[in-house]
Every structure is written in structure tokens, then in C-alpha cells.
Design a protein around this motif. Structure first.
Motif, mmCIF file in Angstrom:
data_model
loop_
_atom_site.group_PDB
_atom_site.id
_atom_site.type_symbol
_atom_site.label_atom_id
_atom_site.label_comp_id
_atom_site.label_asym_id
_atom_site.label_seq_id
_atom_site.Cartn_x
_atom_site.Cartn_y
_atom_site.Cartn_z
ATOM 1 N N PHE A 158 0.824 -1.212 0.000
ATOM 2 C CA PHE A 158 0.000 0.000 0.000
ATOM 3 C C PHE A 158 0.859 1.264 0.000
ATOM 4 C CE2 PHE A 158 -2.804 -3.207 1.961
ATOM 5 C CZ PHE A 158 -3.824 -3.184 1.021
ATOM 6 N N ALA A 159 2.020 1.198 0.652
ATOM 7 C CA ALA A 159 2.929 2.349 0.652
ATOM 8 C C ALA A 159 3.434 2.637 -0.758
ATOM 9 C CB ALA A 159 4.101 2.099 1.600
ATOM 10 N N VAL A 160 3.932 1.598 -1.418
ATOM 11 C CA VAL A 160 4.477 1.756 -2.775
ATOM 12 C C VAL A 160 3.371 2.141 -3.754
ATOM 13 C CG1 VAL A 160 5.564 0.523 -4.691
ATOM 14 C CG2 VAL A 160 6.388 0.172 -2.365
ATOM 15 N N GLY A 161 2.233 1.448 -3.684
ATOM 16 C CA GLY A 161 1.124 1.763 -4.585
ATOM 17 C C GLY A 161 0.555 3.140 -4.341
ATOM 18 N N GLY A 162 0.467 3.545 -3.077
ATOM 19 C CA GLY A 162 -0.063 4.870 -2.760
ATOM 20 C C GLY A 162 0.812 5.980 -3.287
ATOM 21 N N VAL A 163 2.141 5.820 -3.155
ATOM 22 C CA VAL A 163 3.073 6.831 -3.684
ATOM 23 C C VAL A 163 2.946 6.920 -5.196
ATOM 24 C CG1 VAL A 163 5.504 7.412 -4.008
ATOM 25 C CG2 VAL A 163 4.697 6.602 -1.780
ATOM 26 N N ALA A 164 2.908 5.764 -5.865
ATOM 27 C CA ALA A 164 2.793 5.752 -7.327
ATOM 28 C C ALA A 164 1.500 6.429 -7.782
ATOM 29 C CB ALA A 164 2.847 4.314 -7.841
ATOM 30 N N LEU A 165 0.392 6.108 -7.133
ATOM 31 C CA LEU A 165 -0.904 6.680 -7.521
ATOM 32 C C LEU A 165 -0.941 8.186 -7.268
ATOM 33 C CD1 LEU A 165 -3.645 5.896 -8.666
ATOM 34 C CD2 LEU A 165 -4.455 5.516 -6.318
ATOM 35 N N THR A 166 -0.343 8.629 -6.166
ATOM 36 C CA THR A 166 -0.310 10.060 -5.840
ATOM 37 C C THR A 166 0.432 10.847 -6.907
ATOM 38 O OG1 THR A 166 -0.407 9.599 -3.460
ATOM 39 C CG2 THR A 166 0.420 11.772 -4.146
ATOM 40 N N PHE A 167 1.590 10.344 -7.322
ATOM 41 C CA PHE A 167 2.377 11.052 -8.340
ATOM 42 C C PHE A 167 1.722 10.964 -9.714
ATOM 43 C CE2 PHE A 167 5.430 11.406 -5.061
ATOM 44 C CZ PHE A 167 6.355 12.364 -5.448
ATOM 45 N N MET A 168 0.976 9.894 -9.954
ATOM 46 C CA MET A 168 0.220 9.823 -11.207
ATOM 47 C C MET A 168 -0.822 10.938 -11.252
ATOM 48 S SD MET A 168 -0.468 5.727 -11.831
ATOM 49 C CE MET A 168 -1.204 5.958 -13.446
ATOM 50 N N LEU A 169 -1.518 11.133 -10.141
ATOM 51 C CA LEU A 169 -2.568 12.151 -10.093
ATOM 52 C C LEU A 169 -2.013 13.564 -10.236
ATOM 53 C CD1 LEU A 169 -4.726 10.636 -7.192
ATOM 54 C CD2 LEU A 169 -5.376 10.778 -9.617
ATOM 55 N N ILE A 170 -0.796 13.785 -9.698
ATOM 56 C CA ILE A 170 -0.224 15.138 -9.689
ATOM 57 C C ILE A 170 0.539 15.454 -10.972
ATOM 58 C CG2 ILE A 170 1.407 16.670 -8.525
ATOM 59 C CD1 ILE A 170 0.773 15.196 -5.919
ATOM 60 N N TYR A 171 1.351 14.534 -11.452
ATOM 61 C CA TYR A 171 2.293 14.840 -12.524
ATOM 62 C C TYR A 171 1.989 14.159 -13.857
ATOM 63 C CZ TYR A 171 5.194 16.767 -8.798
ATOM 64 O OH TYR A 171 5.661 17.521 -7.750
ATOM 65 N N MET A 172 0.969 13.303 -13.913
ATOM 66 C CA MET A 172 0.687 12.588 -15.152
ATOM 67 C C MET A 172 -0.722 12.916 -15.637
ATOM 68 S SD MET A 172 2.506 8.953 -14.063
ATOM 69 C CE MET A 172 1.964 8.045 -15.500
ATOM 70 N N PRO A 173 -0.970 12.752 -16.945
ATOM 71 C CA PRO A 173 -2.318 13.040 -17.470
ATOM 72 C C PRO A 173 -3.386 12.211 -16.763
ATOM 73 C CG PRO A 173 -0.754 12.757 -19.265
ATOM 74 C CD PRO A 173 -0.036 12.365 -18.001
ATOM 75 N N ALA A 174 -4.567 12.751 -16.644
ATOM 76 C CA ALA A 174 -5.653 12.099 -15.903
ATOM 77 C C ALA A 174 -6.012 10.741 -16.496
ATOM 78 C CB ALA A 174 -6.876 13.011 -15.881
ATOM 79 N N GLU A 175 -5.874 10.608 -17.825
ATOM 80 C CA GLU A 175 -6.280 9.350 -18.451
ATOM 81 C C GLU A 175 -5.368 8.175 -18.052
ATOM 82 O OE1 GLU A 175 -4.144 11.892 -21.606
ATOM 83 O OE2 GLU A 175 -5.726 12.138 -20.088
ATOM 84 N N THR A 176 -4.154 8.473 -17.580
ATOM 85 C CA THR A 176 -3.257 7.381 -17.181
ATOM 86 C C THR A 176 -3.765 6.661 -15.932
ATOM 87 O OG1 THR A 176 -1.889 8.907 -15.884
ATOM 88 C CG2 THR A 176 -1.228 8.500 -18.167
ATOM 89 N N VAL A 177 -4.544 7.368 -15.114
ATOM 90 C CA VAL A 177 -5.090 6.734 -13.913
ATOM 91 C C VAL A 177 -6.014 5.579 -14.299
ATOM 92 C CG1 VAL A 177 -6.461 7.080 -11.818
ATOM 93 C CG2 VAL A 177 -4.915 8.884 -12.621
#
Length: 445
Positions: free
Chosen positions: A26-45
Motif C-alpha cells: 500500500f505504501a508503494v502503490g499509494g506513492v505511485a498513484l499520488t504522483f500519477m494524479l499530480i504529474y501525469m495526465p488524468a487518463e493514465t489513472v
């Protein structure tokens, strides 16, 4: 923000999450998901579920729950105790034979289950009390089991080597074969040290220096040949399962995934037929433990791949790889630097997290310097072994502390220090004589 700033922030947030006590997955996945939301296009989520599924949809990963089942079948039955008792009789006449028997028992058990904590728990629960009764110091008894348990992630089948092979796209079969020689080397080094240390402790006791402890004189326990041969029926099932696995794998008759199925089937059959573990409470303990551990490992694998995907998308991996390759270190300079990095990370992170998160970063540099990836996989696994027995996050230290609470954690740590030195020496030997690891994968087809 620049790539460098994002990379630094990414690393800092990861360490904060890991040290928060949150489960690794959950730590690793949470960090990855957080940076996806902030720095990556919304469609990548929207690709998160597809990314997780595509990475887990790998036939090689089937080996993990099967080998876990194999280890659970042995570790949660009387099989571990029988293995230990049998080897103890055959090693009784050797100076420090009881300690050597524990090393050998850890080695054989590790070859069957591939789990370091399981090896420590299964062999240590019987071995530590017996060594204490025979006068072994608490530190030596704990150190033998803690270090012997680390062989579980080197001697095949090894979950660590499987994960490394998946990340680096190397043959699991070759990695397994490469682990045999170093595994036997470490077993021999550990056994020699036990004999030496036993003689030192015995000499001190005979000289009247008991270091504040009242204990009987260290002595070897003798068994007649009849008593030794009586143990063969108990050893035979273990030897049989190991032979079946080795012949199927190294004879080229089965893939690692198929071998895992064979090993799990025969291990389960052995504990059902010989140890009468056919009742539901027994099977529930075995199957329940398998599901819990397998699910935990698979979740870590899935979220770690998501983590590395985000690093790659943000060009963090590429930037770090270019920086590593550009360092004026040369092949062996980089090798030493990588070893130091892995040792430092081992102070804080478990082996699975290090392999899945760090290997993709250093992989391009390893290739650029011409370092054999199968050989380095063995080196990395030994470094992960060291991380299991040195503080502050040495998992085996806490396993030993839980099964032998009367031994102070400080004594457990001091007891493992010589074995860490032996692992460093083994890495040196592998660097000078790489054939120790590479002979088997290069000559067995």
C-alpha cells in the motif's frame, strides 16, 4: 519542476511512506498513484488496473504461490523437527556437531521452502533450545539459526531469484542453477565458523571463564550407528522430494513453474501421508498460510511494477541510469558502489522491495558495464541475505527474538556479526572466482 526535483521528492515520499508502518504494497502503490494524479495526465489513472493485471499475468509468477505452499506444508507440520533431529544424530561426533547440524538443517529446509523466516522458525524452534541445553552461548545459538535461515533465499527454489529473474528478464532456471554453488559455499563457511567458535567457547568454559553464565561444559553428543540409521526413514522423504525437484529442473524435464507444482504436490503428499496432516485444522493452517503470504507477495509485485511504471513515465529511471553510467568508476568501481547501495538499503527495506524497486534503476548501468546479470543476481541475493540479519530491519533477528524471547536482541545481533563477515568474504570469492556461481548454468543445458 525538473526531473531531478521530482525524482528527489519521489524518493523522499517513498521513504516516508515505508517508514510510516504502512504495509509495503500500500505504501508503494499509494506513492505511485499520488504522483500519477499530480504529474501525469488524468487518463493514465484509468490504466492502473490494466497495468497491475498485465504485470501479474505472467506464467513465471505461478512459481511463487506453489513454492510458498511447498514451504508451508513443511514448516507448519512436524517435518521440520524430524529433519533437525535426524541431521543432529549424523553430526553428533563433529566438534560443534549440534551447531553444524542446525546449519545443515537450515540448508536442506531452505532448499525445500525458499523462505528465510520459515526456515528460522521451523528449525530454530527446535534447534535453539537444544543448543542452549548443550551449553552454546545465546549469541552463538541465535546467530546460527538467524544466518542459516538466510540460505532460504539463495538455495533454490528461491523467491528472491524468481523476482529478480522477472524484473531483469533472465532465465529462472539459470538463476536457480547459479544459486547452488554459492549456497553450498555459504553453508560450508557457516559450518566451519561454528566449529571454530564452538572450540573457543569450550576452551573458555574449561578454563573457568563462563562470562557470568552458569552452564554445563560444552560437549559433543554421540550416537551409535544403529541410532543414526534409525533416522534414515525420516530423512528419506526430504531427500526424495529434493531429488525429484533437482532432477526435474536441472535435467531439463520441467520448467521452474512446473517444478514448483511438482514440489508443492509431493511436499503436501508427504505431510498428509507421513505426518497425518489430513485433518481440516492441519490443512487450514497450511493453505491459509499459503494464501496470506502469496497474496502479500503478489500485491507487492503488482504495486512495485506500477511504481516503476510511474518512475519511467516521469523519466526518473532514465535520468538516474544515465547518471550511473556516466560515473567514472569503471566496472568494478560501479560493482562496489552498487553493493554499498544495496547494503545501505538493506538497513531499511526488505529484499522484495529492494529487488522490485531498485533493480530497474541499476539494470541499464549493469548492462553498460558488461556485468553478467545472472551472476549479479546471486551477488544481490547474498546482499539481501545480509539485510535479513543486520539491524535495524533485519527480519530474521525479530523471528529469532519471537521464538527465543529469553535471548536479548543485543545478543542476537552480536551473534550474527561473524556470519555477515562470512557473506562479505563469499562475495569476494564470487568476484574472484565467478565460476562458483556460473559453472552450473553454463554447463547444464
Amino acid at each position: 519542476m525538473s526531473t531531478l526535483q521530482i525524482g528527489v521528492l519521489f524518493g523522499v515520499v517513498t521513504f516516508i511512506a515505508l517508514f510510516s508502518g504502512m504495509p509495503i504494497a500500500f505504501a508503494v502503490g499509494g506513492v505511485a498513484l499520488t504522483f500519477m494524479l499530480i504529474y501525469m495526465p488524468a487518463e493514465t489513472v484509468g490504466l492502473v488496473a490494466e497495468t497491475l493485471y498485465s504485470e501479474l499475468d505472467n506464467f513465471v509468477l505461478l512459481t511463487i504461490p506453489l513454492f510458498v505452499l511447498m514451504g508451508a506444508a513443511i514448516g507448519k507440520s512436524r517435518a521440520g523437527g524430524d529433519l533437525y533431529a535426524s541431521l543432529n544424530r549424523w553430526m553428533g561426533r563433529i566438534p560443534g556437531g549440534l551447531g553444524v547440524a542446525n546449519v545443515m538443517a537450515c540448508s536442506v529446509f531452505a532448499a525445500m521452502c525458499g523462505s528465510s523466516p520459515a526456515t528460522c522458525s521451523a528449525i530454530g524452534s527446535s534447534g535453539i533450545p537444544e543448543m542452549r541445553k548443550r551449553g552454546y552461548s545465546p549469541a552463538l545459538a541465535a546467530g546460527i539459526i538467524a544466518a542459516g535461515g538466510t540460505l532460504g533465499i539463495l538455495i533454490p527454489p528461491s523467491l528472491t531469484l524468481i523476482l529478480y529473474g522477472v524484473v531483469t528478464e533472465q532465465s529462472i532456471g539459470k538463476l536457480f542453477m547459479a544459486g547452488v554453488g554459492p549456497g553450498l559455499l555459504l553453508t560450508a563457511l557457516f559450518a566451519v565458523w561454528v566449529v571454530i567458535r564452538f572450540r573457543q567457547e569450550k576452551a573458555r568454559v574449561l578454563a573457568g571463564d563462563e562470562s557470568g553464565a552458569t552452564r554445563e561444559i560444552l560437549r559433543e553428543e554421540g550416537f551409535t550407528w544403529r541410532e543414526k540409521f534409525e533416522t534414515l526413514p525420516r530423512l528419506a522423504p526430504f531427500i526424495g522430494v529434493i531429488v525429484i525437484i533437482m532432477v526435474a529442473l536441472y535435467g531439463g524435464w520441467a520448467t521452474p513453474s512446473e517444478v514448483a507444482g511438482i514440489g508443492a504436490f509431493f511436499s503436501l503428499l508427504m505431510v498428509i501421508v507421513i505426518y497425518k496432516c489430513w485433518r481440516w485444522p492441519d490443512l487450514k493452517a497450511i493453505l491459509g498460510g499459503t494464501v496470506r503470504e502469496s497474496t502479500m507477495v503478489m500485491m507487492i509485485i503488482a504495486t512495485s511494477f506500477l511504481y516503476t511504471y510511474v518512475m519511467s513515465y516521469l523519466h526518473i529511471t532514465q535520468e538516474v541510469a544515465q547518471w550511473l553510467v556516466a560515473l567514472p568508476l569503471g566496472k568494478w568501481g560501479f560493482f562496489v558502489a552498487a553493493n554499498i547501495l544495496l547494503v545501505v538499503l538493506g538497513f531499511f527495506l526488505p529484499p522484495v522491495a529492494i529487488i522490485l524497486m531498485v533493480t530497474p534503476i541499476i539494470l541499464p548501468a549493469l548492462k553498460a558495464h558488461g556485468i553478467d546479470l545472472v551472476w549479479f543476481g546471486v551477488i544481490m541475493t547474498i546482499l539481501m541475505e545480509m539485510g535479513l540479519i543486520h539491524p535495524p530491519v533485519g527480519l530474521n533477528l525479530f523471528v529469532i527474538n519471537s521464538i527465543a524471547p529469553d535471548i536479548k536482541l543485543r545478543d542476537i545481533i552480536w551473534g550474527t556479526m561473524p556470519f555477515i563477515g562470512l557473506m562479505v568474504f563469499a562475495i569476494f570469492l564470487l568476484a574472484v572466482f565467478p565460476e562458483i556461481a556460473m559453472w552450473l548454468p553454463q554447463n547444464v543445458k
